[in-house]
Every structure is written in structure tokens, then in C-alpha cells.
Design an enzyme around this catalytic site. Structure first.
Site, PDB file in Angstrom:
ATOM      1  N   ALA A   1       1.161  -1.012   0.243  1.00  0.00           N
ATOM      2  CA  ALA A   1      -0.023  -0.180  -0.133  1.00  0.00           C
ATOM      3  C   ALA A   1       0.924   0.646  -0.138  1.00  0.00           C
ATOM      4  O   ALA A   1       1.132   2.062  -0.752  1.00  0.00           O
ATOM      5  CB  ALA A   1      -0.835  -0.066   1.281  1.00  0.00           C
ATOM      6  N   GLU A   2       1.953   1.383   0.987  1.00  0.00           N
ATOM      7  CA  GLU A   2       2.945   2.504   0.646  1.00  0.00           C
ATOM      8  C   GLU A   2       4.138   2.344  -0.241  1.00  0.00           C
ATOM      9  O   GLU A   2       3.828   4.120  -0.758  1.00  0.00           O
ATOM     10  CB  GLU A   2       3.422   2.715   1.903  1.00  0.00           C
ATOM     11  CG  GLU A   2       4.359   3.752   2.305  1.00  0.00           C
ATOM     12  CD  GLU A   2       4.858   3.939   3.900  1.00  0.00           C
ATOM     13  OE1 GLU A   2       5.684   5.146   3.741  1.00  0.00           O
ATOM     14  OE2 GLU A   2       5.096   3.169   4.715  1.00  0.00           O
ATOM     15  N   THR A   3       4.244   1.874  -0.573  1.00  0.00           N
ATOM     16  CA  THR A   3       4.691   1.727  -2.052  1.00  0.00           C
ATOM     17  C   THR A   3       3.676   2.415  -3.313  1.00  0.00           C
ATOM     18  O   THR A   3       4.179   3.170  -4.025  1.00  0.00           O
ATOM     19  CB  THR A   3       5.128   0.150  -2.860  1.00  0.00           C
ATOM     20  OG1 THR A   3       6.052  -0.405  -1.558  1.00  0.00           O
ATOM     21  CG2 THR A   3       5.792   0.096  -4.103  1.00  0.00           C
TER      22      THR A   3
END
Length: 141
Positions: free
Chosen positions: A62-64
Site C-alpha cells: 500500500a505504501e509503495t
């Protein structure tokens, strides 16, 4: 975004390219634009001790995706820093690939917020996430 991930990494020192988390997790970017970023990640190799997809791997996916969406928004000369990541795990993934889809909720002059949904091979919702980033665009853009 005209610049591919490979082109972006071409500007990095080779020792940093090899250390990118996306390689270790097996994340494959399949779509990348200012409006949508999509990637897959295998469950295999990203499991917790009970054989399920590790929640931290979902969070990293998700952060990527959110960071790539923010990067596309501030490109080519801007920068970003993640401020907050909120992740909710809805069900377990045990095998196959999961697919994450990221879309912006808000992209302002200083803050961007991105929604990510992660689904399994059977299109079942595994995880949802929200990433908020501090954005710095070059003046006049």
C-alpha cells in the site's frame, strides 16, 4: 507519468536499486499514472508464521503504491514524504497473487491522500489502506 520505474531507478546508485523493498517482496508495477497505480505481489515469500500473507507486506504494498502515485503527481522535480499510513486487514490471503489498486483521494499543493485496495486472485477484498504524504512541488507548477 512518462518516467517508468526502471528509468527512475536508473538514477539510483546500483547498490540502492538492489535493496529496494519492491524487489524483496516481489512487487510488480503494472500501471502507473497520476490517477491510478496498480501492482501485484505474491503471497509466497511474504507470509507470517501461520502461512497467511503478512500484514506488514500488505502495508508495504500500500505504501509503495501511494508513494508512486504521489511521485507521479509531483514529478519531475518535486519530492514527497509519507506522513501517515492506516491499514485495515479484512481477510486472509493464503496463496497466489494479491493486486493493489491506488487512487488519489486528494492531491493538493502540500498534502496528498491516497486510497489503496488490495484484493486476492478471486477478487475478494483483503486489505484497504490510506496513505497521506507531504508533497513539495517545484514553485510555478
Amino acid at each position: 507519468m512518462n518516467q517508468s520505474l526502471a528509468e527512475l531507478m536508473a538514477d539510483m546508485p546500483p547498490e540502492l536499486v538492489a535493496e529496494q523493498l519492491i524487489h524483496k517482496l516481489g512487487i510488480e508495477i503494472t500501471e502507473w499514472s497520476t490517477e491510478r497505480v496498480v501492482a501485484t505481489m505474491p503471497v509466497s515469500g511474504n507470509r507470517q508464521p501461520f502461512g497467511l500473507l503478512h500484514g506488514g507486506a500488505s502495508a508495504a504494498l500500500a505504501e509503495t503504491l501511494g508513494s508512486l502515485a504521489a511521485g507521479a503527481y509531483v514529478a519531475p522535480d518535486g519530492m514527497l514524504v509519507g506522513l501517515e499510513l492506516n491499514v485495515t486487514h479484512h481477510r486472509a490471503a493464503r496463496e497466489g497473487l494479491v493486486t493493489g489498486v491506488c487512487e488519489p483521494l486528494h492531491q493538493g499543493s502540500q498534502v496528498g491522500t491516497y486510497h489503496v485496495s488490495i484484493r486476492d486472485d478471486r477478487d475478494r477484498l483483503i486489505c484497504t489502506a490510506r496513505l497521506t504524504c507531504l508533497l513539495r512541488k517545484r514553485p510555478g507548477r
